[in-house]
Design a protein around this motif. Structure first.
Motif, PDB file in Angstrom:
ATOM      1  N   ILE A 142       0.854  -1.186   0.000  1.00  0.00           N
ATOM      2  CA  ILE A 142       0.000   0.000   0.000  1.00  0.00           C
ATOM      3  C   ILE A 142       0.896   1.244   0.000  1.00  0.00           C
ATOM      4  CG2 ILE A 142      -1.892  -1.170   1.179  1.00  0.00           C
ATOM      5  CD1 ILE A 142      -1.017   0.227   3.778  1.00  0.00           C
ATOM      6  N   GLY A 143       0.289   2.437  -0.045  1.00  0.00           N
ATOM      7  CA  GLY A 143       1.082   3.649  -0.124  1.00  0.00           C
ATOM      8  C   GLY A 143       1.894   3.653  -1.398  1.00  0.00           C
ATOM      9  N   ILE A 144       3.185   3.962  -1.308  1.00  0.00           N
ATOM     10  CA  ILE A 144       4.011   3.984  -2.521  1.00  0.00           C
ATOM     11  C   ILE A 144       4.165   2.590  -3.128  1.00  0.00           C
ATOM     12  CG2 ILE A 144       5.264   6.026  -1.738  1.00  0.00           C
ATOM     13  CD1 ILE A 144       7.716   4.175  -1.294  1.00  0.00           C
TER      14      ILE A 144
ATOM     15  N   ALA B  43       2.412  10.954   4.564  1.00  0.00           N
ATOM     16  CA  ALA B  43       1.217  11.142   3.730  1.00  0.00           C
ATOM     17  C   ALA B  43       0.673   9.782   3.316  1.00  0.00           C
ATOM     18  CB  ALA B  43       1.546  11.973   2.497  1.00  0.00           C
ATOM     19  N   VAL B  44      -0.625   9.587   3.474  1.00  0.00           N
ATOM     20  CA  VAL B  44      -1.280   8.321   3.138  1.00  0.00           C
ATOM     21  C   VAL B  44      -1.742   8.384   1.687  1.00  0.00           C
ATOM     22  CG1 VAL B  44      -3.162   6.745   3.717  1.00  0.00           C
ATOM     23  CG2 VAL B  44      -2.051   8.080   5.522  1.00  0.00           C
ATOM     24  N   LEU B  45      -1.245   7.463   0.879  1.00  0.00           N
ATOM     25  CA  LEU B  45      -1.543   7.464  -0.553  1.00  0.00           C
ATOM     26  C   LEU B  45      -2.457   6.307  -0.922  1.00  0.00           C
ATOM     27  CD1 LEU B  45      -1.047   8.350  -3.549  1.00  0.00           C
ATOM     28  CD2 LEU B  45       0.926   6.796  -3.528  1.00  0.00           C
ATOM     29  N   PHE B  46      -3.477   6.613  -1.745  1.00  0.00           N
ATOM     30  CA  PHE B  46      -4.318   5.599  -2.377  1.00  0.00           C
ATOM     31  C   PHE B  46      -4.046   5.672  -3.879  1.00  0.00           C
ATOM     32  CE2 PHE B  46      -6.437   6.645   1.597  1.00  0.00           C
ATOM     33  CZ  PHE B  46      -6.732   5.388   2.108  1.00  0.00           C
ATOM     34  N   ALA B  47      -3.161   4.807  -4.358  1.00  0.00           N
ATOM     35  CA  ALA B  47      -2.701   4.875  -5.745  1.00  0.00           C
ATOM     36  C   ALA B  47      -3.836   4.765  -6.772  1.00  0.00           C
ATOM     37  CB  ALA B  47      -1.638   3.799  -5.993  1.00  0.00           C
ATOM     38  N   PRO B  48      -4.835   3.873  -6.585  1.00  0.00           N
ATOM     39  CA  PRO B  48      -5.912   3.800  -7.584  1.00  0.00           C
ATOM     40  C   PRO B  48      -6.673   5.121  -7.727  1.00  0.00           C
ATOM     41  CG  PRO B  48      -5.929   1.839  -6.198  1.00  0.00           C
ATOM     42  CD  PRO B  48      -4.977   2.808  -5.563  1.00  0.00           C
ATOM     43  N   ARG B  49      -6.873   5.827  -6.639  1.00  0.00           N
ATOM     44  CA  ARG B  49      -7.555   7.119  -6.706  1.00  0.00           C
ATOM     45  C   ARG B  49      -6.702   8.138  -7.452  1.00  0.00           C
ATOM     46  NH1 ARG B  49      -9.663   8.059  -0.467  1.00  0.00           N
ATOM     47  NH2 ARG B  49     -10.914   6.149  -0.243  1.00  0.00           N
ATOM     48  N   LEU B  50      -5.396   8.119  -7.172  1.00  0.00           N
ATOM     49  CA  LEU B  50      -4.500   9.076  -7.819  1.00  0.00           C
ATOM     50  C   LEU B  50      -4.480   8.868  -9.332  1.00  0.00           C
ATOM     51  CD1 LEU B  50      -2.470  11.365  -7.510  1.00  0.00           C
ATOM     52  CD2 LEU B  50      -0.677   9.647  -7.168  1.00  0.00           C
ATOM     53  N   ARG B  51      -4.505   7.619  -9.767  1.00  0.00           N
ATOM     54  CA  ARG B  51      -4.501   7.338 -11.208  1.00  0.00           C
ATOM     55  C   ARG B  51      -5.678   8.028 -11.902  1.00  0.00           C
ATOM     56  NH1 ARG B  51      -0.817   2.815 -11.815  1.00  0.00           N
ATOM     57  NH2 ARG B  51      -0.790   1.528  -9.937  1.00  0.00           N
TER      58      ARG B  51
ATOM     59  N   PRO C  50     -16.568  11.119   1.854  1.00  0.00           N
ATOM     60  CA  PRO C  50     -17.088  10.688   0.556  1.00  0.00           C
ATOM     61  C   PRO C  50     -16.341  11.266  -0.636  1.00  0.00           C
ATOM     62  CG  PRO C  50     -18.502  12.372   1.509  1.00  0.00           C
ATOM     63  CD  PRO C  50     -17.503  12.013   2.558  1.00  0.00           C
ATOM     64  N   ASP C  51     -15.536  12.326  -0.425  1.00  0.00           N
ATOM     65  CA  ASP C  51     -14.811  12.910  -1.554  1.00  0.00           C
ATOM     66  C   ASP C  51     -13.612  12.067  -1.979  1.00  0.00           C
ATOM     67  OD1 ASP C  51     -13.493  13.421   0.797  1.00  0.00           O
ATOM     68  OD2 ASP C  51     -13.004  15.501   0.325  1.00  0.00           O
ATOM     69  N   LYS C  52     -13.198  11.124  -1.148  1.00  0.00           N
ATOM     70  CA  LYS C  52     -12.168  10.146  -1.493  1.00  0.00           C
ATOM     71  C   LYS C  52     -10.922  10.799  -2.103  1.00  0.00           C
ATOM     72  CE  LYS C  52     -15.337   6.260  -2.192  1.00  0.00           C
ATOM     73  NZ  LYS C  52     -15.810   5.213  -3.131  1.00  0.00           N
ATOM     74  N   ARG C  53     -10.245  11.595  -1.301  1.00  0.00           N
ATOM     75  CA  ARG C  53      -8.990  12.189  -1.756  1.00  0.00           C
ATOM     76  C   ARG C  53      -7.965  11.090  -2.068  1.00  0.00           C
ATOM     77  NH1 ARG C  53      -8.920  17.865  -0.387  1.00  0.00           N
ATOM     78  NH2 ARG C  53     -11.143  18.404  -0.257  1.00  0.00           N
ATOM     79  N   ALA C  54      -7.044  11.399  -2.974  1.00  0.00           N
ATOM     80  CA  ALA C  54      -6.004  10.425  -3.325  1.00  0.00           C
ATOM     81  C   ALA C  54      -4.946  10.303  -2.242  1.00  0.00           C
ATOM     82  CB  ALA C  54      -5.360  10.809  -4.647  1.00  0.00           C
ATOM     83  N   ALA C  55      -4.800  11.348  -1.419  1.00  0.00           N
ATOM     84  CA  ALA C  55      -3.787  11.327  -0.358  1.00  0.00           C
ATOM     85  C   ALA C  55      -4.234  12.212   0.800  1.00  0.00           C
ATOM     86  CB  ALA C  55      -2.439  11.795  -0.899  1.00  0.00           C
ATOM     87  N   TYR C  56      -3.752  11.860   1.987  1.00  0.00           N
ATOM     88  CA  TYR C  56      -4.058  12.625   3.204  1.00  0.00           C
ATOM     89  C   TYR C  56      -2.762  12.877   3.968  1.00  0.00           C
ATOM     90  CZ  TYR C  56      -8.829  11.115   2.193  1.00  0.00           C
ATOM     91  OH  TYR C  56     -10.033  10.876   1.575  1.00  0.00           O
ATOM     92  N   HIS C  57      -2.640  14.082   4.542  1.00  0.00           N
ATOM     93  CA  HIS C  57      -1.407  14.483   5.193  1.00  0.00           C
ATOM     94  C   HIS C  57      -1.754  15.301   6.444  1.00  0.00           C
ATOM     95  CE1 HIS C  57       2.201  17.273   5.414  1.00  0.00           C
ATOM     96  NE2 HIS C  57       2.768  16.077   5.418  1.00  0.00           N
ATOM     97  N   PHE C  58      -1.177  15.066   7.616  1.00  0.00           N
ATOM     98  CA  PHE C  58      -0.003  14.266   7.861  1.00  0.00           C
ATOM     99  C   PHE C  58      -0.240  13.347   9.051  1.00  0.00           C
ATOM    100  CE2 PHE C  58       0.338  18.502   9.677  1.00  0.00           C
ATOM    101  CZ  PHE C  58       0.536  18.263  11.026  1.00  0.00           C
TER     102      PHE C  58
END
Length: 399
Positions: free
Chosen positions: A190-192, A267-275, A372-380
């Protein structure tokens, strides 16, 4: 002992291009290859082909699951082979013919599940797993040690779209390393480690992160530099990250993906959302301004916050061609503001998308990892517990 470094010297004789075999053709009779840096390897008696290297066992992109002997036939063609994308095609037979977790993979020498590797215990048993520790495994009743010898290739996972190379910079003796290790071992990465390619950089030596989706993960080195205080009262880390970007270029994985993503460890990354956010901008020389704020007056109201830096392949190419030599000012700023100004100077254009990042310093300033907005990443999140809590909330909301 062989001297380290690639074999680049020498030139193939003129007859090589006419007599020797091309890639994907049978080289068993000629026992030589047209392409620089390639070697003829035998599959079975009567058949071989030219490759850069060969792992005994099945070739997962092959027409069948027959094992390769991998005996080298003849000599390697002088010169350096061209770089090839790490993204690998996997044949349909892998799912049915290779071994599943808990089965003996001694004969198949391959694993059905992506990211798994066949590891030998002894000459009678081998099993598929992400990683293997030499010695006695506590769950084994016979209490006999594992050799953990690799048998065959690791089964790669399919790359996403657009393709991502993600990296983080850590200090090895801090919570940052603990967060990286948790990312590597959770939910197949998960993450990177949810990106197609990834790296962890550290200046304090070589550190073990864990068994990632693509195999064992060790930190990559970069040259350290002092961190001061910027005029914006943020970390004055431009000199340090210029060294990191140089290391990114040297490692070279960025060249095989559509986007390069620099992630802060907290920072918490959700790669599928970022794509999903990046796909509409594929193929353009752009970087993403992920933070909008009324306080960013000098930046026009938006900038790329350093917790999540997303730059397209074309943007990275321009940076390595021009920015490395041309962007020598603005050291009074933090790296994120500095590189944003650099991109504008060399013709990499900003795209504003504040929906990527959830950060209290950016509009709207209030967010939830379960929102519900499902950001691709959250910090910190500066410890493993809070980082994982945010990840679990986001996972429950739907990735």
């Amino acid at each position: 002992m062989r001297t380290p470094g690639p074999l680049t010297g020498g030139k193939a004789s003129d007859w090589v291009k006419d007599y020797c075999a091309a890639k994907n053709t049978n080289c068993y009779e000629s026992r030589c290859c047209k392409d620089p840096g390639h070697q003829c390897y035998m599959k079975t008696k009567g058949y071989g082909t030219c490759m850069k290297d060969c792992i005994p066992g099945p070739l997962l992109a092959d027409a069948n699951s027959d094992l390769w002997n991998c005996t080298a036939l003849g000599g390697r063609t002088p010169g350096m082979s061209s770089a090839e994308s790490p993204s690998k095609y996997v044949a349909d037979w892998v799912k049915t013919n290779c071994s599943k977790v808990g089965e003996n993979c001694l004969d198949t020498m391959c694993c059905a599940d992506p990211t798994d590797q066949c590891y030998a215990k002894n000459d009678k048993w081998a099993s598929c797993s992400r990683g293997c520790k030499v010695g006695v495994h506590k769950e084994d009743k016979d209490k006999k040690p594992w050799s953990c010898a690799n048998l065959g290739p690791r089964t790669p996972r399919k790359w996403g779209k657009p393709t991502l190379y993600c990296y983080s910079v850590i200090r090895l003796q801090t919570y940052e390393a603990d967060i990286m290790r948790m990312q590597a071992k959770t939910d197949d990465g998960i993450g990177i480690f949810g990106c197609d390619e990834y790296d962890v950089f550290a200046a304090q030596g070589r550190g073990w992160i864990g068994d990632g989706p693509n195999g064992p993960v060790w930190t990559q080195h970069f040259i350290d530099a002092p961190v001061t205080r910027s005029v914006d009262n943020t970390a004055g880390n431009t000199a340090l990250f210029r060294n990191v970007w140089n290391a990114v270029r040297e490692v070279g994985k960025w060249a095989f993906t559509d986007w390069t993503i620099k992630m802060d460890p907290d920072a918490v990354l959700f790669a599928p959302r970022l794509r999903k956010h990046l796909l509409p901008h594929n193929g353009k020389a752009v970087y993403i301004q992920n933070c909008a704020s009324y306080t960013l007056v000098q930046q026009g109201g938006a900038m790329m916050f350093g917790s999540v830096e997303a730059i397209s392949h074309q943007g990275m190419d321009l940076y390595f061609q021009k920015g490395v030599t041309q962007c020598n000012g603005n050291y009074q700023y933090g790296e994120d503001r500095w590189i944003g100004l650099c991109f504008q100077q060399i013709g990499v254009y900003p795209v504003t998308d504040p929906g990527i990042l959830g950060d209290k310093l950016c509009v709207p300033g209030v967010f939830s990892c379960a929102g519900p907005d499902k950001r691709a990443a959250y910090h910190f999140y500066k410890d493993v517990g809070s980082w994982m809590n945010c990840y679990q909330q986001g996972k429950a909301a739907g990735i």
